[in-house]
Write an enzyme that holds these catalytic residues in place. Structure first.
Site, PDB file in Angstrom:
ATOM      1  CB  CYS A   1      -1.039  -0.090   1.202  1.00  0.00           C
ATOM      2  SG  CYS A   1      -2.283   1.180   1.096  1.00  0.00           S
TER       3      CYS A   1
ATOM      4  CD  GLU B   1      -2.285  -6.285   4.587  1.00  0.00           C
ATOM      5  OE1 GLU B   1      -2.324  -5.093   4.978  1.00  0.00           O
ATOM      6  OE2 GLU B   1      -1.515  -6.630   3.424  1.00  0.00           O
TER       7      GLU B   1
ATOM      8  CG  HIS C   1      -3.996  -3.093   2.449  1.00  0.00           C
ATOM      9  ND1 HIS C   1      -3.144  -2.976   3.483  1.00  0.00           N
ATOM     10  CD2 HIS C   1      -4.678  -2.105   2.123  1.00  0.00           C
ATOM     11  CE1 HIS C   1      -3.258  -1.518   3.789  1.00  0.00           C
ATOM     12  NE2 HIS C   1      -3.947  -1.317   2.902  1.00  0.00           N
TER      13      HIS C   1
END
EC number: 4.3.2.10
Length: 209
Positions: free
Chosen positions: A81, A187, A185
């Site tokens: 990001c 994750e 993102h």
């Protein structure tokens, strides 16, 4: 096992990144000074927030010269990001110089009909160039984004995936030397994001960094 350092400069969601890597039994060491950085085989540069405060915080750690040398020497780094944006020379969002390890600028997302800024939510990414973390990757996959700016690399080959924002293709992944980064993102992107993380870990192991 490859020793991966997660850079802590006060503007990254460290816990969620650690949890994502934990799924693959890969611990992350928190890095906040030069001594701990030098003991690592690979680095992760996360980031949430605005460009100028992020660079200010990063400079306070005194890690900036070491990170620049790290990338320029071909050591592996993974940006997430805002971490992607900091790799570039400058941003429309502020006046600070970025790390400048990838030539180019961070631009505000264009005004597009039926699109909101910031761009928050799920969008598919489309591979445009080959890179290790997109190995054996399908033509498109949905990822989770939260951003108002995107990278414009000076050399188009450094963009390896894009996403559609209205009628505009915006860079969503970059790769240069052994540095890769995602505007989204991984994750927080479910199975598709886990594949990106797995590919990066696997690439590190194959190349014995």
């Amino acid at each position: 096992m490859t020793k991966i350092g997660l850079i802590d400069y006060g503007m990254g969601n460290l816990f969620s990144v650690q949890q994502a890597f934990k799924r693959f039994n890969q611990p992350l060491d928190i890095i906040s000074d030069i001594k701990t950085l030098q003991s690592c085989d690979a680095l992760i540069l996360p980031g949430v927030g605005a460009f100028d405060p992020a660079m200010m915080n990063l400079r306070k750690t005194e890690l900036v010269p070491s990170i620049i040398d790290w990338v320029n020497n071909g050591k592996p780094l993974f940006g997430i990001c805002l971490g992607l944006q900091l790799l570039f020379e400058a941003s429309d969002e502020g006046t600070s110089e970025g790390l400048g390890v990838i030539k180019g600028h961070i631009r505000r997302l264009p005004q597009e009909k039926d699109e909101r800024i910031p761009h928050i939510g799920w969008s598919p990414i489309y591979k445009t160039n080959e890179c290790p973390i997109l190995e054996n990757y399908p033509g498109s996959n949905w990822m989770y984004f939260v951003h108002s700016y995107s990278a414009c690399p000076l050399e188009p080959k450094h963009t390896v995936a894009v996403t559609k924002f209205g009628k505009t293709d915006v860079s969503s992944m970059v790769w240069h030397k052994n540095t890769g980064a995602c505007q989204f993102h991984p994750e927080k992107s479910g199975v598709a994001g886990q594949k990106i993380i797995f590919n990066w870990i696997n690439w590190l192991k194959k190349n014995k960094f």
